[in-house]
Design a protein around this motif. Structure first.
Motif, mmCIF file in Angstrom:
data_model
loop_
_atom_site.group_PDB
_atom_site.id
_atom_site.type_symbol
_atom_site.label_atom_id
_atom_site.label_comp_id
_atom_site.label_asym_id
_atom_site.label_seq_id
_atom_site.Cartn_x
_atom_site.Cartn_y
_atom_site.Cartn_z
ATOM 1 N N GLY A 101 -8.220 43.700 8.271
ATOM 2 C CA GLY A 101 -7.335 42.988 7.356
ATOM 3 C C GLY A 101 -5.900 43.488 7.441
ATOM 4 N N ARG A 102 -5.732 44.799 7.513
ATOM 5 C CA ARG A 102 -4.382 45.359 7.629
ATOM 6 C C ARG A 102 -3.736 44.981 8.954
ATOM 7 N N LEU A 103 -4.533 44.984 10.021
ATOM 8 C CA LEU A 103 -4.002 44.585 11.334
ATOM 9 C C LEU A 103 -3.567 43.125 11.314
ATOM 10 N N PHE A 104 -4.345 42.287 10.627
ATOM 11 C CA PHE A 104 -3.971 40.877 10.533
ATOM 12 C C PHE A 104 -2.611 40.723 9.871
ATOM 13 N N ASP A 105 -2.377 41.493 8.812
ATOM 14 C CA ASP A 105 -1.090 41.417 8.123
ATOM 15 C C ASP A 105 0.064 41.785 9.052
ATOM 16 N N ARG A 106 -0.199 42.570 10.093
ATOM 17 C CA ARG A 106 0.848 43.019 11.010
ATOM 18 C C ARG A 106 0.978 42.136 12.246
ATOM 19 N N VAL A 107 -0.163 41.708 12.829
ATOM 20 C CA VAL A 107 -0.107 41.027 14.142
ATOM 21 C C VAL A 107 -0.593 39.584 14.097
ATOM 22 N N GLY A 108 -1.192 39.124 12.992
ATOM 23 C CA GLY A 108 -1.683 37.757 12.942
ATOM 24 C C GLY A 108 -3.080 37.623 13.530
ATOM 25 N N PRO A 109 -3.600 36.398 13.621
ATOM 26 C CA PRO A 109 -5.004 36.192 13.986
ATOM 27 C C PRO A 109 -5.342 36.306 15.466
ATOM 28 N N ARG A 110 -4.506 35.767 16.341
ATOM 29 C CA ARG A 110 -4.916 35.624 17.738
ATOM 30 C C ARG A 110 -5.235 36.944 18.439
ATOM 31 N N PRO A 111 -4.429 38.016 18.279
ATOM 32 C CA PRO A 111 -4.759 39.276 18.956
ATOM 33 C C PRO A 111 -6.074 39.905 18.495
ATOM 34 N N LEU A 112 -6.622 39.429 17.393
ATOM 35 C CA LEU A 112 -7.882 39.956 16.881
ATOM 36 C C LEU A 112 -9.056 39.032 17.182
ATOM 37 N N VAL A 113 -8.839 37.726 17.022
ATOM 38 C CA VAL A 113 -9.945 36.767 17.155
ATOM 39 C C VAL A 113 -10.424 36.650 18.606
ATOM 40 N N ALA A 114 -9.513 36.551 19.548
ATOM 41 C CA ALA A 114 -9.923 36.390 20.946
ATOM 42 C C ALA A 114 -10.749 37.579 21.446
ATOM 43 N N PRO A 115 -10.285 38.836 21.271
ATOM 44 C CA PRO A 115 -11.136 39.964 21.671
ATOM 45 C C PRO A 115 -12.446 40.015 20.893
ATOM 46 N N GLY A 116 -12.408 39.664 19.594
ATOM 47 C CA GLY A 116 -13.629 39.669 18.800
ATOM 48 C C GLY A 116 -14.657 38.693 19.332
#
Length: 482
Positions: A318-333
């Motif tokens: 959640g904290r990472l999302f606040d900093r970088v947004g969704p795409r850098p997290l969703v694609a690797p996930g």
């Protein structure tokens, strides 16, 4: 703790307890079948009735949260859940236990959209990621550790203690809610469209029941042709969709949420993720007990690290999302989840427990990277007036996707297992082949999810200058849209 923080903590705790009950009964079914002398097809109604009730009630929550004050909806949810829990603990017959599960499910169905709507209303856009990370703990971890908790309880106590232990927690939540919960939304006097309620019940109830019947049909145990509830549900769903689009502002479930591309893509990926999560939660206990020969308690402990991993990661994501947004997290996930499902499809009769734990933890990491960014970007892309409808839509799709994942995995497993047994394989070998085949399909679906994840766009939400949350009626800083 400030008042908004106290309110959110109470709602999160309450939601965790009620969502936990969605999967807590699965491990107890064999014991309940013996005590009440009912077949497997009847015992399954303890879960099916819960899911059906959720599917019928959740679409109505968009209307309820728009029409009535938050405090009133919370009280109704917790009173319903508490009454159902007490009735289940005292249930003298199987029919009463099923009825108790239905009463519990009403409270559960109300709680999740209520929690999401509250957070969207009182939390500023730049902090929603970390708060939605907390919600992800409820959505993903509570169902994941349900079998673990029930396994531990059943290893030492009677099945009724699964309800007696929950009852005091529910009562405390109800008492604290009476003192703490205040109205943070502005209700609007909108009429209830009765036809929409009827169509909603037929649509989502029919689809969920039909999907839940696939596993029984594969083993020849179903009492109703699978196609019948699916056809009724499909036709009713088409009519329900047409009705909601026609009603617009007066809709029971406002489907104009799908006008947001961000919302649509994110909800699609949430659906795929829930299919993988619930399908895996159904298959792994079967594999661990029937193939590896583990006890109920051992099965729960093997699944525990994955659930804990998801819970521990959610706030950080959640904290990472606040900093970088969704795409850098969703694609690797999505990629990690796909790799994990393909690894799970290689499970066999000689696989070690450590390997199962490691792969399950890997899957949990992938799902944790997806849930929070997808939920936050989807709901944050909507205008405030659609918050309650957006959260109800997401919760409804989660239930349908969970039922679809369960139906797909169980059906494929059952049919392959029956085929292998008829060919001369032992029960253990046939079950292992069935699990392998089902998880192979899960791998294929997850590969599609990886491609869809590339469509997710957006950056981290920009901080707002005031530090105050927007009101339910005021414009708010929104999460990124496409």
């Amino acid at each position: 703790m400030d008042r908004p923080g106290r309110l959110i903590a109470l709602l999160v705790g309450s939601a965790f307890v009620v969502i936990l009950n969605e999967t807590i009964m699965g491990v107890a079914l064999p014991e309940l079948m013996r005590e009440f002398d009912v077949p497997a097809t009847s015992a399954q109604w303890l879960t099916t009735a819960f899911l059906l009730t959720m599917a019928v009630v959740i679409p109505v929550t968009g209307f309820l949260l728009t029409r009535y004050p938050l405090r009133r909806v919370f009280m109704a949810a917790m009173i319903s859940f508490t009454a159902g829990t007490l009735l289940a603990a005292l249930a003298p017959t199987f029919a009463v236990l099923v009825a108790a599960r239905v009463v519990q499910a009403v409270g559960t169905a109300l709680m999740m959209p209520l929690l999401i709507t509250t957070i969207l209303t009182i939390v500023p856009a730049e902090r929603r990621g970390r708060m939605m990370g907390t919600i992800s703990i409820v959505i993903s971890v509570a169902p994941a550790i349900g079998p673990t908790i029930s396994g531990i309880v059943l290893d030492q106590l009677d099945w009724r203690w699964m309800f007696w232990l929950v009852l005091p927690i529910a009562l405390v939540s109800l008492a604290l809610g009476t003192a703490w919960v205040r109205n943070v939304t502005e209700p609007r006097a909108i009429p209830l469209d009765v036809l929409s309620v009827v169509l909603s019940a037929l649509a989502f109830g029919g689809v969920i029941y039909g999907l839940s019947s696939f596993g029984e049909a594969a083993s020849g145990e179903t009492t109703v042709p699978v196609w019948l509830p699916l056809v009724v549900g499909g036709v009713a769903l088409a009519l329900f969709t047409w009705r909601q689009l026609s009603l617009r502002e007066r809709a029971l479930l406002d489907l104009r949420t799908f006008a947001s591309r961000t919302f649509t893509v994110a909800v699609l990926l949430v659906a795929v993720s829930m299919m993988a999560l619930f399908g895996t939660l159904i298959l792994l206990p079967i594999y661990l007990q029937q193939v590896l020969g583990l006890s109920t308690l051992e099965t729960g402990l093997v699944l525990l690290p994955g659930g804990l991993t998801m819970g521990l990661l959610a706030p950080f994501v959640g904290r990472l999302f606040d900093r970088v947004g969704p795409r850098p997290l969703v694609a690797p996930g999505a990629a990690i989840s796909s790799v994990a499902l393909w690894c799970l499809s290689s499970l066999g009769t000689e696989t070690s427990q450590g390997t199962v734990v490691a792969i399950h933890v890997l899957l949990s990491i992938g799902l944790a990277l997806m849930f929070t960014p997808l939920m936050t970007s989807a709901l944050g892309s909507l205008p405030p007036r659609l918050y309650s409808h957006g959260s109800a839509t997401v919760s409804t799709i989660q239930q349908v996707a969970g039922a679809a994942g369960t139906a797909l995995f169980v059906t494929v497993m059952t049919r392959r297992s029956v085929s292998e047994a008829e060919a001369g394989a032992s029960l253990v070998e046939a079950t292992a082949e069935g699990v392998h085949a089902a998880l192979f399909y899960g791998g294929v679906i997850s590969a599609v999810a990886v491609l869809v994840a590339l469509l997710v766009r957006g950056t981290a939400p920009a901080p707002v200058s005031s530090g105050h949350a927007p009101s339910a009626q005021a414009p708010s800083a929104q999460a990124p849209s496409a």
